[in-house]
Design a protein around this motif. Structure first.
Motif, PDB file in Angstrom:
ATOM      1  N   TYR A 158       0.829  -1.207   0.000  1.00  0.00           N
ATOM      2  CA  TYR A 158       0.000   0.000   0.000  1.00  0.00           C
ATOM      3  C   TYR A 158       0.867   1.262   0.000  1.00  0.00           C
ATOM      4  CZ  TYR A 158      -4.541  -2.243   0.662  1.00  0.00           C
ATOM      5  OH  TYR A 158      -5.691  -2.966   0.492  1.00  0.00           O
ATOM      6  N   ARG A 159       1.935   1.237   0.788  1.00  0.00           N
ATOM      7  CA  ARG A 159       2.814   2.412   0.831  1.00  0.00           C
ATOM      8  C   ARG A 159       3.417   2.691  -0.549  1.00  0.00           C
ATOM      9  NH1 ARG A 159       3.499   0.487   6.133  1.00  0.00           N
ATOM     10  NH2 ARG A 159       5.232  -0.914   5.640  1.00  0.00           N
ATOM     11  N   LEU A 160       3.825   1.627  -1.232  1.00  0.00           N
ATOM     12  CA  LEU A 160       4.378   1.792  -2.572  1.00  0.00           C
ATOM     13  C   LEU A 160       3.317   2.285  -3.550  1.00  0.00           C
ATOM     14  CD1 LEU A 160       6.549   1.543  -4.729  1.00  0.00           C
ATOM     15  CD2 LEU A 160       6.008  -0.895  -4.902  1.00  0.00           C
ATOM     16  N   MET A 161       2.108   1.731  -3.452  1.00  0.00           N
ATOM     17  CA  MET A 161       1.044   2.148  -4.360  1.00  0.00           C
ATOM     18  C   MET A 161       0.825   3.659  -4.287  1.00  0.00           C
ATOM     19  SD  MET A 161      -3.047   1.306  -4.295  1.00  0.00           S
ATOM     20  CE  MET A 161      -3.262   2.336  -2.844  1.00  0.00           C
ATOM     21  N   TYR A 162       0.795   4.215  -3.075  1.00  0.00           N
ATOM     22  CA  TYR A 162       0.568   5.648  -2.944  1.00  0.00           C
ATOM     23  C   TYR A 162       1.761   6.453  -3.437  1.00  0.00           C
ATOM     24  CZ  TYR A 162      -3.999   5.291  -0.884  1.00  0.00           C
ATOM     25  OH  TYR A 162      -5.339   5.045  -0.706  1.00  0.00           O
ATOM     26  N   GLN A 163       2.962   5.921  -3.282  1.00  0.00           N
ATOM     27  CA  GLN A 163       4.129   6.595  -3.853  1.00  0.00           C
ATOM     28  C   GLN A 163       4.003   6.677  -5.375  1.00  0.00           C
ATOM     29  OE1 GLN A 163       8.067   5.213  -2.599  1.00  0.00           O
ATOM     30  NE2 GLN A 163       7.088   4.288  -0.812  1.00  0.00           N
ATOM     31  N   VAL A 164       3.576   5.575  -5.971  1.00  0.00           N
ATOM     32  CA  VAL A 164       3.454   5.532  -7.428  1.00  0.00           C
ATOM     33  C   VAL A 164       2.344   6.465  -7.900  1.00  0.00           C
ATOM     34  CG1 VAL A 164       2.831   4.083  -9.416  1.00  0.00           C
ATOM     35  CG2 VAL A 164       4.386   3.195  -7.656  1.00  0.00           C
ATOM     36  N   TYR A 165       1.153   6.293  -7.357  1.00  0.00           N
ATOM     37  CA  TYR A 165      -0.001   7.000  -7.909  1.00  0.00           C
ATOM     38  C   TYR A 165      -0.091   8.473  -7.531  1.00  0.00           C
ATOM     39  CZ  TYR A 165      -1.884   2.592  -9.704  1.00  0.00           C
ATOM     40  OH  TYR A 165      -2.076   1.418 -10.401  1.00  0.00           O
ATOM     41  N   THR A 166       0.689   8.907  -6.558  1.00  0.00           N
ATOM     42  CA  THR A 166       0.716  10.340  -6.261  1.00  0.00           C
ATOM     43  C   THR A 166       1.879  11.044  -6.963  1.00  0.00           C
ATOM     44  OG1 THR A 166       1.972   9.939  -4.222  1.00  0.00           O
ATOM     45  CG2 THR A 166      -0.441  10.122  -4.022  1.00  0.00           C
ATOM     46  N   HIS A 167       2.726  10.280  -7.634  1.00  0.00           N
ATOM     47  CA  HIS A 167       3.826  10.869  -8.405  1.00  0.00           C
ATOM     48  C   HIS A 167       3.239  11.526  -9.653  1.00  0.00           C
ATOM     49  CE1 HIS A 167       7.464  11.271 -10.777  1.00  0.00           C
ATOM     50  NE2 HIS A 167       8.185  10.905  -9.733  1.00  0.00           N
ATOM     51  N   PRO A 168       3.657  12.746  -9.981  1.00  0.00           N
ATOM     52  CA  PRO A 168       3.093  13.429 -11.161  1.00  0.00           C
ATOM     53  C   PRO A 168       3.155  12.599 -12.441  1.00  0.00           C
ATOM     54  CG  PRO A 168       4.444  14.947  -9.886  1.00  0.00           C
ATOM     55  CD  PRO A 168       4.626  13.592  -9.254  1.00  0.00           C
ATOM     56  N   LYS A 169       4.201  11.812 -12.584  1.00  0.00           N
ATOM     57  CA  LYS A 169       4.375  11.014 -13.796  1.00  0.00           C
ATOM     58  C   LYS A 169       3.287   9.947 -13.942  1.00  0.00           C
ATOM     59  CE  LYS A 169       8.599   9.711 -14.803  1.00  0.00           C
ATOM     60  NZ  LYS A 169       9.873   8.926 -14.873  1.00  0.00           N
ATOM     61  N   TYR A 170       2.791   9.450 -12.806  1.00  0.00           N
ATOM     62  CA  TYR A 170       1.858   8.319 -12.842  1.00  0.00           C
ATOM     63  C   TYR A 170       0.454   8.681 -12.359  1.00  0.00           C
ATOM     64  CZ  TYR A 170       6.451   6.066 -12.840  1.00  0.00           C
ATOM     65  OH  TYR A 170       7.753   5.715 -13.117  1.00  0.00           O
ATOM     66  N   PHE A 171       0.225   9.962 -12.094  1.00  0.00           N
ATOM     67  CA  PHE A 171      -1.045  10.383 -11.490  1.00  0.00           C
ATOM     68  C   PHE A 171      -2.261   9.971 -12.325  1.00  0.00           C
ATOM     69  CE2 PHE A 171      -4.332  13.689 -10.755  1.00  0.00           C
ATOM     70  CZ  PHE A 171      -4.601  13.410  -9.426  1.00  0.00           C
ATOM     71  N   SER A 172      -2.190  10.122 -13.637  1.00  0.00           N
ATOM     72  CA  SER A 172      -3.342   9.771 -14.485  1.00  0.00           C
ATOM     73  C   SER A 172      -3.628   8.266 -14.416  1.00  0.00           C
ATOM     74  CB  SER A 172      -3.112  10.192 -15.940  1.00  0.00           C
ATOM     75  OG  SER A 172      -2.016   9.489 -16.502  1.00  0.00           O
ATOM     76  N   HIS A 173      -2.573   7.473 -14.260  1.00  0.00           N
ATOM     77  CA  HIS A 173      -2.770   6.024 -14.105  1.00  0.00           C
ATOM     78  C   HIS A 173      -3.463   5.725 -12.775  1.00  0.00           C
ATOM     79  CE1 HIS A 173      -0.367   5.042 -17.640  1.00  0.00           C
ATOM     80  NE2 HIS A 173       0.521   5.925 -17.227  1.00  0.00           N
ATOM     81  N   GLY A 174      -3.132   6.516 -11.766  1.00  0.00           N
ATOM     82  CA  GLY A 174      -3.785   6.358 -10.472  1.00  0.00           C
ATOM     83  C   GLY A 174      -5.267   6.662 -10.549  1.00  0.00           C
ATOM     84  N   LYS A 175      -5.617   7.713 -11.266  1.00  0.00           N
ATOM     85  CA  LYS A 175      -7.034   8.059 -11.436  1.00  0.00           C
ATOM     86  C   LYS A 175      -7.781   6.916 -12.122  1.00  0.00           C
ATOM     87  CE  LYS A 175      -8.283  12.198 -12.682  1.00  0.00           C
ATOM     88  NZ  LYS A 175      -8.384  13.469 -13.448  1.00  0.00           N
ATOM     89  N   ASP A 176      -7.164   6.351 -13.155  1.00  0.00           N
ATOM     90  CA  ASP A 176      -7.789   5.224 -13.860  1.00  0.00           C
ATOM     91  C   ASP A 176      -7.941   4.019 -12.936  1.00  0.00           C
ATOM     92  OD1 ASP A 176      -7.895   6.716 -16.164  1.00  0.00           O
ATOM     93  OD2 ASP A 176      -6.068   5.852 -17.031  1.00  0.00           O
ATOM     94  N   PHE A 177      -6.891   3.753 -12.158  1.00  0.00           N
ATOM     95  CA  PHE A 177      -6.928   2.600 -11.254  1.00  0.00           C
ATOM     96  C   PHE A 177      -8.060   2.742 -10.245  1.00  0.00           C
ATOM     97  CE2 PHE A 177      -5.749   0.596  -7.209  1.00  0.00           C
ATOM     98  CZ  PHE A 177      -5.635  -0.724  -7.622  1.00  0.00           C
ATOM     99  N   PHE A 178      -8.192   3.921  -9.655  1.00  0.00           N
ATOM    100  CA  PHE A 178      -9.211   4.099  -8.619  1.00  0.00           C
ATOM    101  C   PHE A 178     -10.626   4.159  -9.191  1.00  0.00           C
ATOM    102  CE2 PHE A 178      -5.504   5.169  -6.021  1.00  0.00           C
ATOM    103  CZ  PHE A 178      -5.777   4.345  -4.931  1.00  0.00           C
ATOM    104  N   GLN A 179     -10.766   4.507 -10.446  1.00  0.00           N
ATOM    105  CA  GLN A 179     -12.068   4.357 -11.100  1.00  0.00           C
ATOM    106  C   GLN A 179     -12.432   2.874 -11.150  1.00  0.00           C
ATOM    107  OE1 GLN A 179     -14.443   6.548 -12.221  1.00  0.00           O
ATOM    108  NE2 GLN A 179     -13.196   8.042 -11.114  1.00  0.00           N
ATOM    109  N   GLY A 180     -11.444   2.055 -11.448  1.00  0.00           N
ATOM    110  CA  GLY A 180     -11.662   0.603 -11.444  1.00  0.00           C
ATOM    111  C   GLY A 180     -11.981   0.090 -10.059  1.00  0.00           C
TER     112      GLY A 180
END
Length: 200
Positions: A104-126
């Motif tokens: 979980y800690r890694l997931m938030y590091q990834v999805y809050t990073h500007p480079k991956y933020f749009s992927h995070g939005k898609d993931f949480f829609q899922g």
């Protein structure tokens, strides 16, 4: 033969994603090189590009895949009836922290990073869609309508993830108290309605 090859390709890719995600979760995104990841996976650096276009693709795909597996683990422990709900609420946050805290800690590091933020939005829609589906599955088991279960699932998940990230017992117990009171109030209203409908 082609189907078998595709299955083997996906199996190996899944294995690589899991190993890489574990490496990142243990050591951090900036601490592991492609060479280190390859060694952990028992393959060459070049073979990574058979499965992923680049390192960013590996990070994005492995995060989504591994966190969806965490969701599956979570729901495999879901209550089987209304009496089992209380056990589930009390146990799941601690189990989640122990088993998946680093992920979980890694997931938030990834999805809050500007480079991956749009992927995070898609993931949480899922995630929103999948948890709504889980609520529909639970409806028949615990006899609470899915439109009531869905927000309760989100309260429990957010409380569990927050605890996995920070081990904040005060926040956890406050959220679980609200959750338990909400369920108890619903069951009390339901019981009262049934008694009122019952003919004398």
């Amino acid at each position: 033969m082609r189907v078998r090859n595709e299955e083997e390709f996906q199996r190996k890719k899944n294995e690589i994603m899991e190993k890489c995600y574990e490496c990142y979760a243990e050591h951090g995104l900036g601490a592991v090189s492609i060479k280190g990841l390859a060694e952990a996976c028992g393959c060459t650096s070049g073979s990574f590009y058979t499965y992923f276009t680049d390192l960013d693709d590996l990070i994005v795909q492995s995060t989504a895949y591994c966190m969806s597996k965490v969701e599956d683990d979570f729901m495999a422990k879901a209550p089987t009836d209304i009496e089992d709900v209380w056990r589930f609420i009390d146990e799941i946050p601690y189990w989640t922290a122990k088993e998946h805290g680093k992920k979980y800690r890694l997931m938030y590091q990834v999805y809050t990073h500007p480079k991956y933020f749009s992927h995070g939005k898609d993931f949480f829609q899922g995630v929103n869609r999948r948890y709504s589906e889980y609520a529909a599955e639970l409806e028949s088991k615990i006899a609470i309508p899915k439109d009531i279960i869905t927000p309760l699932i989100f309260i429990l998940i957010r409380a569990s993830v927050h605890y996995a990230l920070f081990e904040d017992e005060f926040y956890l117990q406050a959220q679980l108290s609200v959750l338990k009171k909400g369920i108890a109030m619903y069951l009390s209203q339901k019981d009262r309605s049934l008694k009122e409908e019952k003919p004398l």
